[in-house]
Design a protein around this motif. Structure first.
Motif, PDB file in Angstrom:
ATOM      1  N   GLN A 262      63.591 -11.232  -3.789  1.00  0.00           N
ATOM      2  CA  GLN A 262      63.809 -12.671  -3.781  1.00  0.00           C
ATOM      3  C   GLN A 262      64.967 -12.956  -2.832  1.00  0.00           C
ATOM      4  OE1 GLN A 262      64.799 -14.312  -7.599  1.00  0.00           O
ATOM      5  NE2 GLN A 262      64.547 -16.440  -6.944  1.00  0.00           N
ATOM      6  N   THR A 263      64.769 -13.878  -1.898  1.00  0.00           N
ATOM      7  CA  THR A 263      65.779 -14.154  -0.884  1.00  0.00           C
ATOM      8  C   THR A 263      66.287 -15.581  -1.028  1.00  0.00           C
ATOM      9  OG1 THR A 263      64.615 -12.646   0.609  1.00  0.00           O
ATOM     10  CG2 THR A 263      66.295 -14.073   1.585  1.00  0.00           C
ATOM     11  N   MET A 264      67.608 -15.710  -0.959  1.00  0.00           N
ATOM     12  CA  MET A 264      68.240 -17.033  -1.032  1.00  0.00           C
ATOM     13  C   MET A 264      69.149 -17.207   0.172  1.00  0.00           C
ATOM     14  SD  MET A 264      69.051 -16.562  -5.028  1.00  0.00           S
ATOM     15  CE  MET A 264      68.359 -14.913  -5.123  1.00  0.00           C
ATOM     16  N   LEU A 265      69.001 -18.319   0.856  1.00  0.00           N
ATOM     17  CA  LEU A 265      69.799 -18.599   2.036  1.00  0.00           C
ATOM     18  C   LEU A 265      70.548 -19.921   1.805  1.00  0.00           C
ATOM     19  CD1 LEU A 265      68.599 -18.277   5.714  1.00  0.00           C
ATOM     20  CD2 LEU A 265      69.802 -20.317   4.977  1.00  0.00           C
ATOM     21  N   PHE A 266      71.874 -19.846   1.828  1.00  0.00           N
ATOM     22  CA  PHE A 266      72.685 -21.048   1.620  1.00  0.00           C
ATOM     23  C   PHE A 266      73.479 -21.347   2.888  1.00  0.00           C
ATOM     24  CE2 PHE A 266      71.557 -20.015  -2.633  1.00  0.00           C
ATOM     25  CZ  PHE A 266      71.586 -21.216  -3.334  1.00  0.00           C
ATOM     26  N   SER A 267      73.441 -22.606   3.296  1.00  0.00           N
ATOM     27  CA  SER A 267      74.061 -22.968   4.564  1.00  0.00           C
ATOM     28  C   SER A 267      74.407 -24.456   4.556  1.00  0.00           C
ATOM     29  CB  SER A 267      73.088 -22.661   5.711  1.00  0.00           C
ATOM     30  OG  SER A 267      73.662 -22.929   6.965  1.00  0.00           O
ATOM     31  N   ALA A 268      75.463 -24.810   5.274  1.00  0.00           N
ATOM     32  CA  ALA A 268      75.829 -26.228   5.380  1.00  0.00           C
ATOM     33  C   ALA A 268      74.943 -26.944   6.389  1.00  0.00           C
ATOM     34  CB  ALA A 268      77.293 -26.364   5.775  1.00  0.00           C
ATOM     35  N   THR A 269      74.525 -26.215   7.426  1.00  0.00           N
ATOM     36  CA  THR A 269      73.669 -26.789   8.460  1.00  0.00           C
ATOM     37  C   THR A 269      72.452 -25.902   8.682  1.00  0.00           C
ATOM     38  OG1 THR A 269      74.888 -25.639  10.215  1.00  0.00           O
ATOM     39  CG2 THR A 269      75.628 -27.857   9.634  1.00  0.00           C
ATOM     40  N   MET A 270      71.456 -26.415   9.392  1.00  0.00           N
ATOM     41  CA  MET A 270      70.230 -25.659   9.644  1.00  0.00           C
ATOM     42  C   MET A 270      69.915 -25.613  11.139  1.00  0.00           C
ATOM     43  SD  MET A 270      68.592 -24.229   7.142  1.00  0.00           S
ATOM     44  CE  MET A 270      69.515 -23.958   5.640  1.00  0.00           C
ATOM     45  N   PRO A 271      70.718 -24.872  11.926  1.00  0.00           N
ATOM     46  CA  PRO A 271      70.418 -24.746  13.361  1.00  0.00           C
ATOM     47  C   PRO A 271      69.117 -23.969  13.555  1.00  0.00           C
ATOM     48  CG  PRO A 271      72.181 -23.247  12.721  1.00  0.00           C
ATOM     49  CD  PRO A 271      71.901 -24.102  11.528  1.00  0.00           C
ATOM     50  N   PRO A 272      68.530 -24.044  14.742  1.00  0.00           N
ATOM     51  CA  PRO A 272      67.227 -23.399  14.994  1.00  0.00           C
ATOM     52  C   PRO A 272      67.187 -21.913  14.632  1.00  0.00           C
ATOM     53  CG  PRO A 272      67.789 -24.848  16.812  1.00  0.00           C
ATOM     54  CD  PRO A 272      68.976 -24.827  15.906  1.00  0.00           C
ATOM     55  N   GLN A 273      68.280 -21.170  14.919  1.00  0.00           N
ATOM     56  CA  GLN A 273      68.262 -19.733  14.627  1.00  0.00           C
ATOM     57  C   GLN A 273      68.208 -19.444  13.130  1.00  0.00           C
ATOM     58  OE1 GLN A 273      71.556 -18.668  17.558  1.00  0.00           O
ATOM     59  NE2 GLN A 273      70.413 -16.754  17.506  1.00  0.00           N
ATOM     60  N   ILE A 274      68.831 -20.321  12.332  1.00  0.00           N
ATOM     61  CA  ILE A 274      68.779 -20.150  10.877  1.00  0.00           C
ATOM     62  C   ILE A 274      67.371 -20.455  10.370  1.00  0.00           C
ATOM     63  CG2 ILE A 274      69.625 -21.049   8.668  1.00  0.00           C
ATOM     64  CD1 ILE A 274      71.637 -19.264  10.006  1.00  0.00           C
ATOM     65  N   LYS A 275      66.745 -21.487  10.931  1.00  0.00           N
ATOM     66  CA  LYS A 275      65.364 -21.817  10.551  1.00  0.00           C
ATOM     67  C   LYS A 275      64.427 -20.661  10.898  1.00  0.00           C
ATOM     68  CE  LYS A 275      65.788 -26.839  10.970  1.00  0.00           C
ATOM     69  NZ  LYS A 275      65.400 -28.048  11.745  1.00  0.00           N
ATOM     70  N   LYS A 276      64.668 -20.073  12.077  1.00  0.00           N
ATOM     71  CA  LYS A 276      63.852 -18.929  12.513  1.00  0.00           C
ATOM     72  C   LYS A 276      64.046 -17.747  11.571  1.00  0.00           C
ATOM     73  CE  LYS A 276      63.173 -15.955  16.575  1.00  0.00           C
ATOM     74  NZ  LYS A 276      63.679 -15.627  17.932  1.00  0.00           N
ATOM     75  N   LEU A 277      65.300 -17.525  11.172  1.00  0.00           N
ATOM     76  CA  LEU A 277      65.605 -16.434  10.239  1.00  0.00           C
ATOM     77  C   LEU A 277      64.924 -16.656   8.892  1.00  0.00           C
ATOM     78  CD1 LEU A 277      67.619 -13.885  10.219  1.00  0.00           C
ATOM     79  CD2 LEU A 277      69.087 -15.347   8.844  1.00  0.00           C
ATOM     80  N   SER A 278      64.962 -17.902   8.416  1.00  0.00           N
ATOM     81  CA  SER A 278      64.358 -18.202   7.111  1.00  0.00           C
ATOM     82  C   SER A 278      62.850 -18.002   7.144  1.00  0.00           C
ATOM     83  CB  SER A 278      64.706 -19.623   6.677  1.00  0.00           C
ATOM     84  OG  SER A 278      64.118 -20.573   7.535  1.00  0.00           O
ATOM     85  N   LYS A 279      62.214 -18.393   8.253  1.00  0.00           N
ATOM     86  CA  LYS A 279      60.757 -18.211   8.364  1.00  0.00           C
ATOM     87  C   LYS A 279      60.378 -16.736   8.409  1.00  0.00           C
ATOM     88  CE  LYS A 279      59.554 -22.578  10.594  1.00  0.00           C
ATOM     89  NZ  LYS A 279      59.065 -23.237  11.843  1.00  0.00           N
ATOM     90  N   LYS A 280      61.274 -15.949   8.989  1.00  0.00           N
ATOM     91  CA  LYS A 280      60.992 -14.527   9.151  1.00  0.00           C
ATOM     92  C   LYS A 280      61.166 -13.747   7.851  1.00  0.00           C
ATOM     93  CE  LYS A 280      62.138 -10.729  12.323  1.00  0.00           C
ATOM     94  NZ  LYS A 280      62.951 -10.351  13.501  1.00  0.00           N
ATOM     95  N   TYR A 281      62.165 -14.119   7.040  1.00  0.00           N
ATOM     96  CA  TYR A 281      62.507 -13.291   5.883  1.00  0.00           C
ATOM     97  C   TYR A 281      62.275 -13.949   4.519  1.00  0.00           C
ATOM     98  CZ  TYR A 281      64.538 -10.102   9.244  1.00  0.00           C
ATOM     99  OH  TYR A 281      64.711  -9.231  10.297  1.00  0.00           O
ATOM    100  N   LEU A 282      62.001 -15.257   4.483  1.00  0.00           N
ATOM    101  CA  LEU A 282      61.714 -15.912   3.214  1.00  0.00           C
ATOM    102  C   LEU A 282      60.213 -16.135   3.080  1.00  0.00           C
ATOM    103  CD1 LEU A 282      64.824 -16.540   3.596  1.00  0.00           C
ATOM    104  CD2 LEU A 282      64.404 -18.593   2.224  1.00  0.00           C
ATOM    105  N   LYS A 283      59.715 -16.171   1.864  1.00  0.00           N
ATOM    106  CA  LYS A 283      58.279 -16.365   1.618  1.00  0.00           C
ATOM    107  C   LYS A 283      57.869 -17.781   2.020  1.00  0.00           C
ATOM    108  CE  LYS A 283      58.243 -13.094  -2.253  1.00  0.00           C
ATOM    109  NZ  LYS A 283      59.675 -12.912  -2.466  1.00  0.00           N
ATOM    110  N   GLU A 284      56.579 -17.949   2.251  1.00  0.00           N
ATOM    111  CA  GLU A 284      56.068 -19.240   2.723  1.00  0.00           C
ATOM    112  C   GLU A 284      56.291 -20.362   1.721  1.00  0.00           C
ATOM    113  OE1 GLU A 284      52.064 -19.140   4.070  1.00  0.00           O
ATOM    114  OE2 GLU A 284      52.436 -17.650   5.643  1.00  0.00           O
ATOM    115  N   ASP A 285      56.294 -20.016   0.437  1.00  0.00           N
ATOM    116  CA  ASP A 285      56.464 -21.061  -0.588  1.00  0.00           C
ATOM    117  C   ASP A 285      57.929 -21.269  -0.970  1.00  0.00           C
ATOM    118  OD1 ASP A 285      56.905 -18.694  -1.913  1.00  0.00           O
ATOM    119  OD2 ASP A 285      55.725 -19.234  -3.682  1.00  0.00           O
ATOM    120  N   ALA A 286      58.837 -20.808  -0.108  1.00  0.00           N
ATOM    121  CA  ALA A 286      60.269 -20.974  -0.394  1.00  0.00           C
ATOM    122  C   ALA A 286      60.606 -22.457  -0.568  1.00  0.00           C
ATOM    123  CB  ALA A 286      61.115 -20.378   0.731  1.00  0.00           C
TER     124      ALA A 286
END
Length: 541
Positions: free
Chosen positions: A180-204
């Motif tokens: 189970q992966t949890m990503l906490f961030s104050a902002t969502m720059p493109p690289q963070i979005k890319k990271l989340s798509k790569k390592y978090l499940k689709e139904d996150a």
């Protein structure tokens, strides 16, 4: 489910008990929305600004899902800095205070790795660490990721800003995909979005809390620069000028709280302290006295003041600046509540100005410099209050009991002298500090003790004041107050640091990376004017 209190959350009584003892009464929006989703087993992207309670939002469900019977690492929390790793570790230990059999460990650079290896071998379920040190342990095979079921990327945007993207990806690859992966961030720059798509499940689940001002618009913020030995007198002058209805005064340490309380009580102020060494009963008793007005001032540490929600706090005094920006936000949030106006004063020395600038930049606050009031200004403020009180009594004709004595006094003495003498007798009780001079002397300058350093990274590399301070703090292990006067140019930057730490900064910061750019650091012989000329030349080449 309408979650209003921690009692409404599906968490154990042990955690509820610990949370209540920490002073939290109701969950923040990020907590109330994230905790149930995490407990359901879904991946989560938690987007909320600093000071909103993100740490507890993942720590509470994390502790709920740890199996105390298994003595291997089940959860890893990645943090961008050593300071945040320590802070998160402390929070987890407090929340898990009554949960037996669960052990957590912070791992970061600057601490002997042998001690960390020994602790890991003894059996730890939760590891909180900086990316570099976590990778070090993975490579040494002292941190085994085979049984990790949960991974949290805390302040992911900060890790990105500090150039940890490659390290983060390397660590994620070493953790089993069934997690189970949890990503906490104050902002969502493109690289963070890319990271989340790569390592978090689709139904996150994406939990986004609307951004608001870090510090309330109803709070007036000022700072006063003094010599270290003048803090107490400066505080007393501010209190005597403003005459707060109720104020909270913050110190960094428990010892600092005790010393300030003793000094203020000796001068007649209605004040008591509150810190972690006091029993829960003592703290509740002190807080109740503050709430009902028996105490005018409460002196507290950041930890003890967590969760304090007292109506009518007009002033917050930072007698000493906190260790981190989030604590500043928490502190001044004790005033200006529910749309009311509030005042936040910070008393600083010249060496702390660099950190205050960082607070201003990150919180986007208008913290204006003001001069410590003179004794004459205090007198004038007191005279105004006394004049208004006398005028209101005259208008209300509420003086009949004193007419005879007033008549008698004016028959034997001049009426102006009688009024002046009565005012003087009352005024003697208005000031507690024995002020020896009208004005405080100006603080000693510290520029001569600074060393100006050149950094071979600038705006083109995405360098900001916040990024540079974080880089220096994380690598050289120095305090933010020792870093000053940052000038960021297009291709390079200059920063002043204390002479006592400049060699440490040179050694530890040279060769590291800021946003993937390798940095060289050297002592600068240029002044600011020459720096600007150098920058113009580099643009033309």
């Amino acid at each position: 489910m309408n979650i209003i209190k921690f009692e409404d959350l599906p968490i154990s009584d042990d955690i509820k008990r610990a949370v209540i003892e920490m002073g939290f009464e109701e969950p923040s929006p990020i907590q109330s929305q994230s905790i149930p989703v995490i407990l359901s087993g879904k991946d989560v992207i938690g987007q909320a600004q600093t000071g909103t309670g993100k740490t507890a939002a993942f720590s509470i469900p994390l502790l709920e899902m740890i199996n105390p019977e298994e003595k291997n690492v089940q959860a890893v929390v990645l943090c961008p800095t050593r300071e945040l790793a320590i802070q998160v570790s402390t929070e987890i230990r407090k929340i898990g205070k009554y949960m037996h059999g669960i052990k957590s460990l912070p791992v970061y650079g600057g601490q002997p790795i042998e001690r960390q290896i020994k602790a890991l071998k003894s059996g730890v379920q939760i590891v909180i660490g900086t990316p570099g040190r976590v990778i070090d342990h993975i490579n040494r095979k002292t941190l085994k990721m085979d049984n990790v079921k949960m991974v949290i990327l805390d302040e992911a945007d900060e890790m990105l800003n500090m150039g940890f993207i490659d390290d983060m990806e390397e660590i994620m690859k070493s953790i089993p995909e069934e997690r189970q992966t949890m990503l906490f961030s104050a902002t969502m720059p493109p690289q963070i979005k890319k990271l989340s798509k790569k390592y978090l499940k689709e139904d996150a689940k994406h939990v986004a809390i609307a951004r608001k001002e870090l510090t309330g618009s109803t709070i007036t913020q000022n700072y006063f620069e003094v010599n270290g030995s003048q803090r107490l007198e400066a505080l007393c002058r501010l209190i005597d000028l403003d005459n707060p209805s109720a104020g909270i005064i913050f110190c960094r340490t428990k010892k600092g709280v005790d010393e300030l309380v003793a000094s203020m009580q000796a001068k007649g102020y209605m004040v008591e302290g509150m810190h972690g060494d006091m029993s829960q009963i003592q703290r509740i008793k002190t807080l109740n006295k503050f709430k009902n007005g028996s105490l005018k001032f409460l002196v507290a540490t950041d930890v003890a003041a967590r969760g304090i929600d007292v109506d009518g706090v007009t002033h917050v005094f930072n007698y000493e600046l906190p260790q981190d920006i989030e604590s500043y936000v928490h502190r001044i949030g004790r005033t200006g509540r529910a749309g009311r106006e509030g005042t936040a004063y910070s008393i600083i020395t010249p060496k702390e100005f660099g950190f205050l600038k960082q607070i201003k930049n990150v919180t986007k606050s208008n913290i204006e410099r003001k001069q410590v009031p003179t004794v004459q200004e205090i007198y004038n403020a007191k005279f105004k209050i006394m004049t208004e009180e006398v005028s209101s009594i005259i208008e209300a004709e509420d003086y009949s009991k004193f007419v005879d004595i007033a008549t008698e006094l004016t028959q034997t003495h001049d009426s102006v002298k009688v009024i002046a003498s009565l005012l003087q007798s009352q005024f003697k009780n208005q000031l507690s500090f024995d002020y020896s001079s009208d004005k405080l002397e100006s603080p000693a300058k510290v520029k001569g003790d600074d060393v100006r350093l050149f950094f071979s990274a600038g705006r083109r590399d995405g360098l900001t004041i916040k990024t540079l301070i974080s880089y220096i703090k994380n690598n050289a292990k120095v305090g933010a107050s020792q870093i000053r006067d940052i000038d960021i140019m297009e291709n390079f930057a200059f920063v002043n640091v204390d002479n006592s730490i400049h060699r440490q900064v040179l050694e530890k910061c040279t060769g590291g990376k800021i946003n993937k750019r390798r940095v060289n650091v050297e002592v600068s012989t240029n002044n600011k004017k020459k720096s600007r000329n150098r920058n113009r030349k580099s643009k033309n080449n």
